[in-house]
Design a protein around this motif. Structure first.
Motif, mmCIF file in Angstrom:
data_model
loop_
_atom_site.group_PDB
_atom_site.id
_atom_site.type_symbol
_atom_site.label_atom_id
_atom_site.label_comp_id
_atom_site.label_asym_id
_atom_site.label_seq_id
_atom_site.Cartn_x
_atom_site.Cartn_y
_atom_site.Cartn_z
ATOM 1 N N PHE A 99 -51.264 -40.962 49.597
ATOM 2 C CA PHE A 99 -50.916 -41.942 50.622
ATOM 3 C C PHE A 99 -50.378 -41.212 51.859
ATOM 4 O O PHE A 99 -49.470 -40.389 51.750
ATOM 5 C CB PHE A 99 -49.861 -42.923 50.084
ATOM 6 N N TYR A 100 -50.949 -41.522 52.993
ATOM 7 C CA TYR A 100 -50.514 -40.905 54.238
ATOM 8 C C TYR A 100 -49.120 -41.377 54.620
ATOM 9 O O TYR A 100 -48.732 -42.524 54.370
ATOM 10 C CB TYR A 100 -51.466 -41.267 55.374
ATOM 11 N N ASP A 101 -48.388 -40.486 55.260
ATOM 12 C CA ASP A 101 -47.186 -40.859 55.983
ATOM 13 C C ASP A 101 -47.165 -40.012 57.252
ATOM 14 O O ASP A 101 -48.116 -39.280 57.536
ATOM 15 C CB ASP A 101 -45.909 -40.708 55.142
ATOM 16 N N ILE A 102 -46.117 -40.118 58.052
ATOM 17 C CA ILE A 102 -46.116 -39.457 59.359
ATOM 18 C C ILE A 102 -46.207 -37.942 59.223
ATOM 19 O O ILE A 102 -46.710 -37.258 60.135
ATOM 20 C CB ILE A 102 -44.856 -39.866 60.169
ATOM 21 N N SER A 103 -45.775 -37.386 58.090
ATOM 22 C CA SER A 103 -45.842 -35.934 57.913
ATOM 23 C C SER A 103 -47.295 -35.446 57.931
ATOM 24 O O SER A 103 -47.573 -34.324 58.394
ATOM 25 C CB SER A 103 -45.163 -35.523 56.604
ATOM 26 N N VAL A 104 -48.229 -36.255 57.451
ATOM 27 C CA VAL A 104 -49.648 -35.877 57.451
ATOM 28 C C VAL A 104 -50.161 -35.812 58.888
ATOM 29 O O VAL A 104 -50.863 -34.868 59.276
ATOM 30 C CB VAL A 104 -50.469 -36.871 56.617
ATOM 31 N N PHE A 105 -49.798 -36.789 59.701
ATOM 32 C CA PHE A 105 -50.215 -36.797 61.099
ATOM 33 C C PHE A 105 -49.566 -35.632 61.859
ATOM 34 O O PHE A 105 -50.192 -35.024 62.727
ATOM 35 C CB PHE A 105 -49.868 -38.141 61.739
#
Length: 296
Positions: free
Chosen positions: A230-236
């Motif tokens: 699951f993406y969160d802001i750390s991935v971006f």
């Protein structure tokens, strides 16, 4: 809220007689006396004295009498306010909202069907897109909030909620603004040759697994870097801070100001929808059915 024996005590004080208080309360004089004795034992205070002319309040009894009516009225007011607050809570839909799962699509639906729910209000409940805690947030549907709208073909998510599909979002690619691909309006799959493509690890999303299988089989020059399911802001943030390409969605094009989101020449998309509890209350079901009619 308060000791109900105070009602008996006030009646005795007002009428000056166990018998008259009993008539007023529709109980026997013996019951009145027992209740007064019980109240005195509970408070450890002598409240009344028996005199030839009737019942007389002690000094302590006079103090209790003066405050008792206020206590009863205040308790009644407090209880009425509590019940009103409970009723208002019962007539509120709580809608989860986060950076990656904003409530705006829900609001767009709400204003088309809210006439069916004239007494309902909306309350937005923020939550974090933390990849480690998102499943526990989804599990709060029906408790912490009534609805979420989000992108989802996650098996883990759908084990914890119902989802009414509303549409699909295209799979796209995001790169930092300094990336050589940032100026392109449309990416060919070959543009990704030699690039590191960030995408969720295998096993939870059917759509992402299809894309991964296609790349691994037909486009081996593309290197895949796994992200959490699951993406969160750390991935971006990682995408913005590296030369990597991020597999993303058209609805997330404004999530990170340091990234440019570009369409890719393929047909991959992922569903988004209205998520709600596995055991929804009646009005939640009513709302879901209203949305079904709307989208049909």
């Amino acid at each position: 809220m308060y000791n109900p024996l105070l009602n008996t005590f006030i009646a005795v004080a007002d009428y000056g007689s166990f018998t008259k208080a009993a008539d007023h309360l529709y109980i026997s004089p013996t019951a009145v006396m027992k209740q007064i004795n019980t109240l005195e034992n509970h408070l450890e205070v002598k409240l009344v004295e028996r005199t030839p002319s009737g019942i007389k309040l002690t000094t302590a009894g006079t103090i209790i009498y003066q405050d008792a009516k206020f206590m009863i009225n205040y308790s009644a007011k407090s209880l009425a306010e509590a019940k009103a607050a409970m009723k208002q809570a019962e007539e509120t839909f709580c809608v989860g909202t986060s950076l990656l799962n904003p409530a705006k699509p829900f609001m767009d639906l709400w204003y088309q069907v809210n006439s069916i729910f004239p007494n309902y209000k909306l309350h937005l409940v923020p939550f974090e897109d933390n990849h480690e805690g998102i499943i526990s947030e989804i599990s709060q549907l029906g408790i912490k909030f009534d609805f979420l709208i989000g992108v989802c073909d996650s098996k883990m998510w759908l084990d914890h909620c119902n989802m009414l599909p509303l549409g699909r979002y295209r799979k796209m690619a995001a790169v930092s603004r300094e990336h050589p691909l940032a100026g392109k309006k449309l990416l060919e799959i070959e543009d990704l040759f030699g690039q590191t493509l960030m995408m969720v690890e295998k096993g939870d999303s059917e759509t992402n697994d299809l894309i991964r299988n296609d790349i691994e089989k037909n486009y081996p020059p593309i290197h895949i870097e796994d992200t959490p399911h699951f993406y969160d802001i750390s991935v971006f943030n990682r995408c913005a801070e590296t030369s990597n390409v991020l597999l993303t969605l058209e609805c997330w094009k404004d999530v990170h100001p340091g990234l440019v989101t570009i369409p890719v020449k393929w047909d991959y998309s992922i569903p988004y929808g209205l998520m709600y509890s596995l055991d929804p209350i009646e009005d939640v079901i009513k709302f879901v059915n209203a949305v079904k009619k709307l989208i049909e």
